[in-house]
Design a protein around this motif. Structure first.
Motif, short mmCIF file in Angstrom:
data_model
loop_
_atom_site.label_atom_id
_atom_site.label_comp_id
_atom_site.label_asym_id
_atom_site.label_seq_id
_atom_site.Cartn_x
_atom_site.Cartn_y
_atom_site.Cartn_z
N LEU A 89 0.82 -1.21 0.00
CA LEU A 89 0.00 0.00 0.00
C LEU A 89 0.85 1.26 0.00
O LEU A 89 2.02 1.25 0.40
CB LEU A 89 -0.90 0.01 1.24
N TYR A 90 0.24 2.35 -0.42
CA TYR A 90 0.86 3.66 -0.28
C TYR A 90 0.51 4.22 1.09
O TYR A 90 -0.67 4.31 1.46
CB TYR A 90 0.36 4.62 -1.36
N GLY A 91 1.54 4.59 1.86
CA GLY A 91 1.30 5.21 3.15
C GLY A 91 0.50 4.38 4.12
O GLY A 91 -0.21 4.93 4.97
N HIS A 92 0.59 3.03 4.01
CA HIS A 92 -0.16 2.13 4.91
C HIS A 92 -1.67 2.36 4.84
O HIS A 92 -2.39 2.07 5.79
CB HIS A 92 0.31 2.30 6.36
N ASN A 93 -2.12 2.88 3.71
CA ASN A 93 -3.53 3.24 3.57
C ASN A 93 -4.26 2.29 2.62
O ASN A 93 -4.00 2.31 1.41
CB ASN A 93 -3.63 4.68 3.05
N PRO A 94 -5.19 1.46 3.13
CA PRO A 94 -5.92 0.52 2.27
C PRO A 94 -6.71 1.19 1.14
O PRO A 94 -7.01 0.55 0.13
CB PRO A 94 -6.88 -0.18 3.26
N ASN A 95 -7.03 2.46 1.31
CA ASN A 95 -7.79 3.18 0.28
C ASN A 95 -6.97 3.44 -0.98
O ASN A 95 -7.52 3.85 -2.00
CB ASN A 95 -8.31 4.51 0.84
N THR A 96 -5.66 3.20 -0.91
CA THR A 96 -4.80 3.41 -2.09
C THR A 96 -4.66 2.14 -2.93
O THR A 96 -3.96 2.14 -3.94
CB THR A 96 -3.40 3.87 -1.66
N LEU A 97 -5.32 1.08 -2.51
CA LEU A 97 -5.13 -0.24 -3.13
C LEU A 97 -5.42 -0.23 -4.63
O LEU A 97 -4.76 -0.93 -5.40
CB LEU A 97 -6.01 -1.25 -2.42
N HIS A 98 -6.40 0.56 -5.05
CA HIS A 98 -6.81 0.55 -6.45
C HIS A 98 -5.71 1.04 -7.40
O HIS A 98 -5.76 0.76 -8.60
CB HIS A 98 -8.07 1.41 -6.63
N THR A 100 -2.36 0.36 -6.89
CA THR A 100 -1.16 -0.43 -6.62
C THR A 100 -1.09 -1.64 -7.55
O THR A 100 -2.09 -2.01 -8.18
CB THR A 100 -1.14 -0.92 -5.16
N MET A 101 0.07 -2.27 -7.58
CA MET A 101 0.22 -3.48 -8.40
C MET A 101 -0.60 -4.64 -7.83
O MET A 101 -1.10 -5.47 -8.58
CB MET A 101 1.70 -3.85 -8.50
N LEU A 102 -0.73 -4.69 -6.50
CA LEU A 102 -1.58 -5.73 -5.91
C LEU A 102 -3.03 -5.50 -6.31
O LEU A 102 -3.77 -6.45 -6.59
CB LEU A 102 -1.44 -5.73 -4.39
N GLY A 103 -3.44 -4.24 -6.35
CA GLY A 103 -4.80 -3.91 -6.81
C GLY A 103 -5.02 -4.34 -8.25
O GLY A 103 -6.12 -4.77 -8.62
N LEU A 104 -3.95 -4.24 -9.05
CA LEU A 104 -4.03 -4.70 -10.43
C LEU A 104 -4.27 -6.20 -10.50
O LEU A 104 -5.12 -6.68 -11.26
CB LEU A 104 -2.75 -4.33 -11.18
N PHE A 105 -3.52 -6.96 -9.69
CA PHE A 105 -3.70 -8.41 -9.64
C PHE A 105 -5.14 -8.78 -9.28
O PHE A 105 -5.72 -9.71 -9.82
CB PHE A 105 -2.75 -9.03 -8.62
N ASP A 106 -5.70 -8.02 -8.33
CA ASP A 106 -7.08 -8.26 -7.93
C ASP A 106 -8.04 -7.89 -9.06
O ASP A 106 -9.01 -8.61 -9.33
CB ASP A 106 -7.40 -7.44 -6.67
#
Length: 330
Positions: A89-98, A100-106
């Motif tokens: 995550l960016y800045g330990h913030n779950p709201n940034t997931l979209h 991120t690369m992990l958000g891409l995998f999802d």
């Protein structure tokens, strides 16, 4: 008899650059480990795969590196469920997931991210397992009620409940000043198995009141501590029938710690620490200015041959300045 098999691993920290304290090429090492996990999944007839977070070492990993591991994960033909770790995550913030690369995998359904308060049912034949997860969030271990770790509801029609958490869950007290959560603090959870990551050394399998709390340790060894040098990365295999069977599978592709972790860095740091401790002890022994002559302290420092010249010079300078200030006050 029917059984449901789950493979769990955590803290893979996929990255393209090799830390200075490793002797190998970390990208190639990660590839070998991931490919071995794919083979284990096929060999052991695994039904579901779980990941405990920190899939990536940072949220914006190079697309070329992401592509490489996307292709490997695509070879896993069973469902993959994961939670986000702090490094994802960016800045330990779950709201940034979209973004991120992990958000891409999802987003491309290479894996399924478990959202907080979401219930997923893993099912095979007559076996049902309730799966929940708590991704990393700021303050996860400073929350007094430890809500992220505790499951309050377990469906009546499931055989077992599994909960994934990316937080500092430990079996015993840790370093003062670092937030953590003890297993003793969350024993009221209704989860039969609590799977955790984040703490790279892991603590193995702990059982309390017929409940299991497990951290197998990170798949990759980032630090060069003595504990990490001795540790062999492993995955957990959960076999559920009428009861729960837990087994660790140590990775054959994981080399001996001394082969891939640079011990010279440790020894250099230890030598520095020893010098600093000796200097601290020397100064503390001569620190009572009311009882000892300040000139005696300066003399001891000036002739000491086991203290770095820069450290010695700075110490003498500060003591002389303090002596001047004391003189002004008198």
């Amino acid at each position: 008899m029917y059984d449901l098999k789950i493979l769990y691993f955590t803290d893979t920290h996929i990255r393209g650059t090799t830390p200075k304290n490793r002797k190998d090429n970390i990208l190639e090492t990660l590839e070998r480990k991931f490919n071995e996990i794919v083979n284990i999944i096929n060999l052991k007839n695994i039904d579901f795969v779980l990941h405990g977070g920190d899939i990536f070492d940072r949220p914006d990993i190079s697309p070329s590196v992401v592509r490489k591991f996307a292709m490997i994960l695509n070879n896993i033909k069973v469902p993959i469920y994961a939670i986000a770790g702090n490094h994802d995550l960016y800045g330990h913030n779950p709201n940034t997931l979209h973004r991120t690369m992990l958000g891409l995998f999802d987003g491309i359904e290479l894996l399924k991210l478990i959202n907080e308060k979401e219930k997923i049912i893993l099912e095979k034949d007559d076996i049902k397992v309730q799966l929940t997860g708590a991704p990393y969030k700021y303050g996860i271990d400073s929350d007094r009620n430890k809500a992220s770790y505790i499951i309050n509801e377990k469906d009546e029609n499931v055989n077992y409940a599994i909960h994934l958490v990316h937080g500092m869950l430990l079996d015993k007290p840790f370093i003062k000043g670092i937030p953590y959560t003890l297993i003793d603090d969350i024993l009221e959870t209704k989860a039969d198995i609590t799977l955790c990551g984040h703490y790279h050394s892991g603590f193995g399998i702990k059982e309390f009141n017929n409940k299991f709390f497990i951290n197998p340790g990170s798949l990759i060894r980032i630090t060069n501590s003595l504990k990490e040098i001795k540790r062999i990365p492993k995955v957990l295999i959960i076999n559920i029938q009428k009861d729960i069977k837990l087994d660790f599978y140590y990775l054959e592709s994981a080399k001996n710690g001394e082969e891939i972790l640079d011990r010279s860095v440790i020894e250099k740091n230890m030598f520095k620490n020893e010098k600093m401790i000796y200097f601290k002890q020397s100064v503390e022994a001569s620190q009572d200015f009311n009882k000892l002559d300040i000139n005696h302290v300066l003399n001891d420092l000036s002739i000491a041959d086991n203290i770095d010249k820069k450290v010695k010079s700075e110490a003498i300078k500060r003591i002389e300045e303090a002596q001047i200030e004391i003189g002004k006050e008198d």
